[in-house]
Design a protein around this motif. Structure first.
Motif, PDB file in Angstrom:
ATOM      1  N   THR A 178      34.293  70.976  56.751  1.00  0.00           N
ATOM      2  CA  THR A 178      34.738  70.064  56.179  1.00  0.00           C
ATOM      3  C   THR A 178      33.951  69.381  56.429  1.00  0.00           C
ATOM      4  N   ALA A 179      33.314  68.903  58.309  1.00  0.00           N
ATOM      5  CA  ALA A 179      32.682  67.747  59.124  1.00  0.00           C
ATOM      6  C   ALA A 179      31.310  68.448  58.647  1.00  0.00           C
ATOM      7  N   ARG A 180      30.319  69.635  58.641  1.00  0.00           N
ATOM      8  CA  ARG A 180      30.286  69.548  57.946  1.00  0.00           C
ATOM      9  C   ARG A 180      29.465  69.587  56.487  1.00  0.00           C
ATOM     10  N   PHE A 181      30.283  69.510  55.562  1.00  0.00           N
ATOM     11  CA  PHE A 181      30.015  69.382  54.084  1.00  0.00           C
ATOM     12  C   PHE A 181      29.287  67.831  54.297  1.00  0.00           C
ATOM     13  N   ARG A 182      30.612  66.948  54.571  1.00  0.00           N
ATOM     14  CA  ARG A 182      30.585  65.865  54.622  1.00  0.00           C
ATOM     15  C   ARG A 182      29.033  65.269  54.876  1.00  0.00           C
ATOM     16  N   GLN A 183      28.730  65.059  56.056  1.00  0.00           N
ATOM     17  CA  GLN A 183      27.410  65.107  56.213  1.00  0.00           C
ATOM     18  C   GLN A 183      26.129  65.861  55.218  1.00  0.00           C
ATOM     19  N   ILE A 184      26.131  67.311  55.369  1.00  0.00           N
ATOM     20  CA  ILE A 184      25.430  67.268  54.081  1.00  0.00           C
ATOM     21  C   ILE A 184      25.416  67.101  52.287  1.00  0.00           C
ATOM     22  N   TYR A 185      26.903  66.563  52.410  1.00  0.00           N
ATOM     23  CA  TYR A 185      26.511  65.826  51.024  1.00  0.00           C
ATOM     24  C   TYR A 185      26.195  64.122  50.874  1.00  0.00           C
ATOM     25  N   ASP A 212      39.859  63.646  55.182  1.00  0.00           N
ATOM     26  CA  ASP A 212      40.187  61.856  55.460  1.00  0.00           C
ATOM     27  C   ASP A 212      40.521  61.742  56.894  1.00  0.00           C
ATOM     28  N   ARG A 213      39.589  62.283  57.607  1.00  0.00           N
ATOM     29  CA  ARG A 213      39.637  61.700  59.292  1.00  0.00           C
ATOM     30  C   ARG A 213      39.047  61.538  59.318  1.00  0.00           C
ATOM     31  N   LEU A 214      37.456  61.900  57.945  1.00  0.00           N
ATOM     32  CA  LEU A 214      36.272  61.161  58.254  1.00  0.00           C
ATOM     33  C   LEU A 214      35.362  61.627  59.506  1.00  0.00           C
ATOM     34  N   ALA A 215      35.487  62.488  60.043  1.00  0.00           N
ATOM     35  CA  ALA A 215      34.733  63.411  60.814  1.00  0.00           C
ATOM     36  C   ALA A 215      33.318  64.259  60.632  1.00  0.00           C
ATOM     37  N   VAL A 216      32.458  64.058  61.238  1.00  0.00           N
ATOM     38  CA  VAL A 216      30.845  64.535  60.229  1.00  0.00           C
ATOM     39  C   VAL A 216      29.965  65.112  61.490  1.00  0.00           C
ATOM     40  N   ALA A 217      29.520  66.306  61.243  1.00  0.00           N
ATOM     41  CA  ALA A 217      29.037  67.205  61.770  1.00  0.00           C
ATOM     42  C   ALA A 217      28.046  67.789  61.533  1.00  0.00           C
ATOM     43  N   GLU A 218      27.282  67.999  62.340  1.00  0.00           N
ATOM     44  CA  GLU A 218      26.276  69.104  61.849  1.00  0.00           C
ATOM     45  C   GLU A 218      26.165  70.518  61.991  1.00  0.00           C
ATOM     46  N   PRO A 219      25.281  71.254  61.434  1.00  0.00           N
ATOM     47  CA  PRO A 219      25.464  73.171  62.092  1.00  0.00           C
ATOM     48  C   PRO A 219      25.365  73.329  63.110  1.00  0.00           C
ATOM     49  N   ASP A 220      26.234  73.783  64.271  1.00  0.00           N
ATOM     50  CA  ASP A 220      25.434  74.035  65.305  1.00  0.00           C
ATOM     51  C   ASP A 220      26.197  75.342  66.467  1.00  0.00           C
ATOM     52  N   GLU A 221      27.181  74.634  66.429  1.00  0.00           N
ATOM     53  CA  GLU A 221      27.924  75.912  67.557  1.00  0.00           C
ATOM     54  C   GLU A 221      29.534  76.078  66.969  1.00  0.00           C
ATOM     55  N   MET A 222      30.506  77.008  67.036  1.00  0.00           N
ATOM     56  CA  MET A 222      31.467  77.094  66.437  1.00  0.00           C
ATOM     57  C   MET A 222      31.753  78.650  66.919  1.00  0.00           C
ATOM     58  N   ARG A 223      33.067  78.642  67.095  1.00  0.00           N
ATOM     59  CA  ARG A 223      33.749  79.791  67.804  1.00  0.00           C
ATOM     60  C   ARG A 223      35.360  80.783  67.464  1.00  0.00           C
ATOM     61  N   PHE A 224      35.366  81.112  67.044  1.00  0.00           N
ATOM     62  CA  PHE A 224      36.239  81.763  66.850  1.00  0.00           C
ATOM     63  C   PHE A 224      37.155  83.249  66.416  1.00  0.00           C
ATOM     64  N   LEU A 225      38.201  83.241  66.088  1.00  0.00           N
ATOM     65  CA  LEU A 225      38.194  85.014  66.945  1.00  0.00           C
ATOM     66  C   LEU A 225      38.483  85.683  65.230  1.00  0.00           C
ATOM     67  N   LEU A 226      37.392  86.975  64.967  1.00  0.00           N
ATOM     68  CA  LEU A 226      38.468  87.737  63.571  1.00  0.00           C
ATOM     69  C   LEU A 226      38.772  88.535  63.775  1.00  0.00           C
ATOM     70  N   THR A 227      39.599  89.255  62.663  1.00  0.00           N
ATOM     71  CA  THR A 227      40.125  90.385  63.061  1.00  0.00           C
ATOM     72  C   THR A 227      39.620  91.052  61.896  1.00  0.00           C
ATOM     73  N   PHE A 228      38.197  91.765  62.648  1.00  0.00           N
ATOM     74  CA  PHE A 228      38.062  93.317  62.152  1.00  0.00           C
ATOM     75  C   PHE A 228      38.346  94.717  61.719  1.00  0.00           C
ATOM     76  N   GLU A 238      29.487  81.573  67.204  1.00  0.00           N
ATOM     77  CA  GLU A 238      27.766  81.305  66.253  1.00  0.00           C
ATOM     78  C   GLU A 238      27.544  80.272  66.401  1.00  0.00           C
ATOM     79  N   THR A 239      26.341  80.614  67.079  1.00  0.00           N
ATOM     80  CA  THR A 239      24.623  79.200  67.472  1.00  0.00           C
ATOM     81  C   THR A 239      24.291  78.677  65.190  1.00  0.00           C
ATOM     82  N   THR A 240      23.942  77.630  65.202  1.00  0.00           N
ATOM     83  CA  THR A 240      23.017  77.340  63.633  1.00  0.00           C
ATOM     84  C   THR A 240      22.199  76.894  64.356  1.00  0.00           C
TER      85      THR A 240
END
Length: 271
Positions: A178-185, A212-228, A238-240
């Motif tokens: 969502t923060a990335r979307f705000r920046q792109i939009y 509503d938090r008004l956070a803004v972010a660029e696509p850069d790095e994201m860490r997450f756990l995925l059930t494969f 993920e590095t972008t």
């Protein structure tokens, strides 16, 4: 635009459509596909215009001049070079946008494919996935045949059932997207496509909370756990990176721990 230029433009765009590489958009040439390049409806969908309107361009009966943004989108989908993009704009009597939009280059696509066995994919400026490697397809499924909306990374996090159940901390990832979307939009507020993305997610309570938090972010790095699978989780980092022209983002998902590295390596051996 003169009637002569309309016909020249239509002929040129048709030629480029038939010579475009469908694999750039994840379209495979099956045994029943008779078109060598892209179909009219495939161009129209990816340029966010109607098929009828695009058909009139190729037939040399456009009428009113298209906007620079629409022309740029057509040039991107048809994978035109900067020189070809300027030629199209010249025929219409307009100046190209400051950053002409071109297609995914072979070098960029090769760089993405070279990331195996790590999942990797390419997004356009609006965070829509336009190409992916076999490891990405093995983990997330093949996106071939999905619309641009369904391939949008922000839309996917809120509407893809697999991501909602497989991502361990889905809410945190949704907040980041969502923060990335705000920046792109904010950089393309007049985009009909981004507005469409917004209208499909605005009523989601998690999106509303993050928005509503008004956070803004660029696509850069994201860490997450995925059930494969039942017996395997992937811890992904993920590095972008954005291309020098600013047209695309290359996202690469690296293994965040040894078990994930082993799983991805085994996955790569089976691709």
């Amino acid at each position: 635009m003169s009637a002569t230029n309309e016909k020249v433009l239509g002929h040129f765009l048709k030629y480029k459509r038939l010579s475009a590489d469908p694999s750039v958009f994840g379209i495979t040439r099956g045994p029943h596909r008779r078109v060598t390049g892209l179909r009219r409806e495939e161009v129209a969908e990816r340029a966010h215009v109607s098929t009828d309107w695009y058909a009139r361009i190729e037939q040399g009966r456009l009428g009113a001049n298209p906007s620079p943004e629409v022309l740029a989108a057509l040039c991107r989908v048809l994978q035109l070079s900067p020189a070809e993009t300027r030629y199209v704009f010249n025929l219409v009597g307009q100046r190209p946008l400051e950053r002409p939009v071109s297609g995914v280059s072979a070098a960029l696509r090769d760089l993405m494919l070279a990331q195996l066995p790590r999942p990797a994919y390419l997004m356009d400026r609006q965070l829509t996935i336009v190409a992916w490697n076999p490891a990405f397809a093995a983990v997330y499924g093949n996106l071939t045949g999905q619309s641009a909306l369904q391939r949008n990374a922000v839309w996917r996090i809120f509407h893809d059932p697999f991501l909602q159940t497989a991502v361990d901390d889905w809410r945190e990832v949704a907040h980041l997207q969502t923060a990335r979307f705000r920046q792109i939009y904010s950089s393309d507020a007049d985009s009909a496509f981004l507005y469409r993305v917004f209208t499909t997610i605005k009523n989601n309570p998690v999106f509303q909370e993050a928005w509503d938090r008004l956070a803004v972010a660029e696509p850069d790095e994201m860490r997450f756990l995925l059930t494969f699978s039942e017996n395997s989780d992937l811890y992904l980092v993920e590095t972008t990176l954005q291309t020098p022209t600013g047209e695309y983002y290359l996202a690469v998902q690296n293994a965040g721990d040894t078990p994930t590295l082993m799983t991805l390596t085994q996955l790569g051996e089976n691709i």
